[in-house]
Write an enzyme that holds these catalytic residues in place. Structure first.
Site, PDB file in Angstrom:
ATOM      1  N   PHE A 208       0.835  -1.202   0.000  1.00  0.00           N
ATOM      2  CA  PHE A 208       0.000   0.000   0.000  1.00  0.00           C
ATOM      3  C   PHE A 208       0.870   1.252   0.000  1.00  0.00           C
ATOM      4  O   PHE A 208       1.863   1.327   0.737  1.00  0.00           O
ATOM      5  CB  PHE A 208      -0.857   0.072   1.272  1.00  0.00           C
ATOM      6  CG  PHE A 208      -1.819  -1.056   1.486  1.00  0.00           C
ATOM      7  CD1 PHE A 208      -3.123  -0.971   1.041  1.00  0.00           C
ATOM      8  CD2 PHE A 208      -1.424  -2.203   2.176  1.00  0.00           C
ATOM      9  CE1 PHE A 208      -4.026  -2.008   1.271  1.00  0.00           C
ATOM     10  CE2 PHE A 208      -2.317  -3.236   2.413  1.00  0.00           C
ATOM     11  CZ  PHE A 208      -3.621  -3.139   1.951  1.00  0.00           C
ATOM     12  N   ASP A 209       0.475   2.250  -0.778  1.00  0.00           N
ATOM     13  CA  ASP A 209       0.961   3.602  -0.560  1.00  0.00           C
ATOM     14  C   ASP A 209       0.265   4.129   0.696  1.00  0.00           C
ATOM     15  O   ASP A 209      -0.726   3.553   1.167  1.00  0.00           O
ATOM     16  CB  ASP A 209       0.620   4.458  -1.784  1.00  0.00           C
ATOM     17  CG  ASP A 209       1.055   5.911  -1.628  1.00  0.00           C
ATOM     18  OD1 ASP A 209       2.062   6.162  -0.949  1.00  0.00           O
ATOM     19  OD2 ASP A 209       0.361   6.794  -2.175  1.00  0.00           O
ATOM     20  N   GLY A 210       0.764   5.242   1.230  1.00  0.00           N
ATOM     21  CA  GLY A 210       0.171   5.796   2.446  1.00  0.00           C
ATOM     22  C   GLY A 210      -0.877   6.856   2.166  1.00  0.00           C
ATOM     23  O   GLY A 210      -2.085   6.602   2.234  1.00  0.00           O
ATOM     24  N   PHE A 325      -1.149  -0.856  -4.335  1.00  0.00           N
ATOM     25  CA  PHE A 325      -2.133   0.217  -4.424  1.00  0.00           C
ATOM     26  C   PHE A 325      -1.445   1.577  -4.303  1.00  0.00           C
ATOM     27  O   PHE A 325      -0.703   1.820  -3.351  1.00  0.00           O
ATOM     28  CB  PHE A 325      -3.166   0.098  -3.294  1.00  0.00           C
ATOM     29  CG  PHE A 325      -4.027  -1.126  -3.345  1.00  0.00           C
ATOM     30  CD1 PHE A 325      -5.126  -1.185  -4.200  1.00  0.00           C
ATOM     31  CD2 PHE A 325      -3.752  -2.224  -2.532  1.00  0.00           C
ATOM     32  CE1 PHE A 325      -5.934  -2.312  -4.235  1.00  0.00           C
ATOM     33  CE2 PHE A 325      -4.554  -3.354  -2.565  1.00  0.00           C
ATOM     34  CZ  PHE A 325      -5.660  -3.403  -3.419  1.00  0.00           C
ATOM     35  N   ASP A 327      -2.146   6.050  -5.414  1.00  0.00           N
ATOM     36  CA  ASP A 327      -3.073   7.038  -5.961  1.00  0.00           C
ATOM     37  C   ASP A 327      -2.470   7.856  -7.100  1.00  0.00           C
ATOM     38  O   ASP A 327      -3.194   8.625  -7.741  1.00  0.00           O
ATOM     39  CB  ASP A 327      -3.532   7.998  -4.856  1.00  0.00           C
ATOM     40  CG  ASP A 327      -2.391   8.867  -4.339  1.00  0.00           C
ATOM     41  OD1 ASP A 327      -2.520  10.102  -4.350  1.00  0.00           O
ATOM     42  OD2 ASP A 327      -1.350   8.313  -3.918  1.00  0.00           O
TER      43      ASP A 327
END
Length: 357
Positions: A208-210, A325, A327
């Site tokens: 995951f990105d943060g 993931f 954004d």
């Protein structure tokens, strides 16, 4: 206003009646199927399951079929699918992620044979029912356990996601993913890696990105609008204030619940789930708030990598996640080039800058 008092309890009572009726339906179905002998595990109740809805173009490689649809229309597309229904579809970007979910389920069933808290994969597609035979044949060819289908015949399937109590929706259609995000459902657009990579068969790996993925985009807004120095200052001033949650926080929480089930059986060192935080943040300048936020949520992350603006692709090659993931599309594209299957989360201020670019 005088009529609002009685209406609220009536609405609440009606919801409780519907819940009880649904529970009775499930109990009746369970009683029926309990009398049937089958080696296949039965799908869990949606209220107990972690439901992952996957589109047919995310699960399988349908690039050629999509071309036929766009160039020749739906009738030619359906005929092509029917003529080739015994030709097995090749894996798509979500395929190995789904395989890894099913491995976790198999381990859970070994340890908790009567427990329903596990993954339930639903094929959620706007394909026509006539195409269903090829999808079923391909699913059976690979030995996937996908029993629930939702084929909407050209209509958007988004409305069904809530009915299925969906925890995560993966699609190759960015517009449908955006619609799902706006409806409050954790969603991402899948992108195929540009290189073939071997993925773990024994451990689900999720990266995951943060910001704007696990967390809100509040801090990212400051970077975009006020610059990096102001961002560092803001994060240090707010180090002890937890970040608001982002669209994928719930899915990390779901993974954490399943991890704890393995830990409870003394399987921590052999846990088939591993999670990674891969963020462009700097550790010393802005990392503490991230870690303290996760702690305040009661969540663990197995590995946290603070890259201080360095490219994520090379690190992801080492991790080899089944899904990553993020954004921001430039991180997605960088991951793709080096062989990582990436999923774009269209949430937060980065989307504004991506569209303007």
């Amino acid at each position: 206003m005088s009529g609002s008092g009685p209406e609220a309890p009536q609405a609440s009572d009606a919801a409780e009646v519907r819940r009880q009726e649904a529970e009775q339906d499930w109990e009746a179905a369970k009683a029926f199927y309990d009398n049937l002998v089958s080696k296949r595990p039965r799908p869990p109740k949606p209220q107990h399951a972690i439901t992952v809805a996957v589109s047919s173009r995310a699960l399988f490689d349908l690039v050629e079929e999509r071309r036929i649809f766009e160039e020749h229309g739906v009738e030619k597309y359906v005929k092509y699918q029917q003529d080739n229904e015994n030709v097995t579809l090749k894996p798509g970007p979500a395929f190995y992620f789904v395989k890894a979910l099913e491995h976790v389920n198999a381990r859970l069933l070994e340890l908790y044979p009567d427990d329903e808290e596990r993954f339930d994969i639903v094929l959620m597609t706007n394909n026509h029912a006539q195409v269903g035979v090829r999808l079923i044949n391909s699913i059976n060819h690979y030995g996937l356990t996908i029993e629930r289908f939702c084929m909407t015949g050209g209509k958007s399937p988004i409305g069904y996601l809530t009915a299925y109590l969906t925890n995560l929706y993966l699609s190759a259609d960015s517009e449908k993913v955006q619609e799902a995000i706006e409806a409050g459902i954790a969603s991402a657009t899948m992108f195929t890696a540009n290189k073939d990579v071997a993925y773990s068969d024994t451990q689900l790996r999720v990266a995951f990105d943060g910001d704007a993925v696990l967390f809100s985009d509040e801090s990212e807004q400051i970077v975009k609008e006020q610059g990096l120095d102001r961002f560092f200052e803001h994060e240090q001033l707010n180090e002890n204030k937890p970040l608001a949650q982002g669209p994928l926080k719930g899915f990390l929480e779901d993974l954490g619940k399943l991890q704890k089930k393995f830990y409870a059986k003394n399987e921590r060192l052999n846990c088939p789930i591993r999670t990674f935080l891969v963020t462009a943040r700097s550790a010393a300048s802005s990392g503490a708030r991230v870690l303290k936020t996760l702690r305040s949520w009661g969540l663990e992350i197995d590995e946290a990598l603070f890259l201080a603006g360095a490219p994520k692709g090379p690190i992801l090659v080492k991790i080899r996640p089944h899904i990553f993931f993020d954004d921001q599309m430039f991180h997605i594209e960088g991951a793709q080039k080096l062989g990582t299957i990436a999923a774009h989360v269209p949430y937060g201020i980065a989307q504004k800058y991506h569209k303007s670019a």
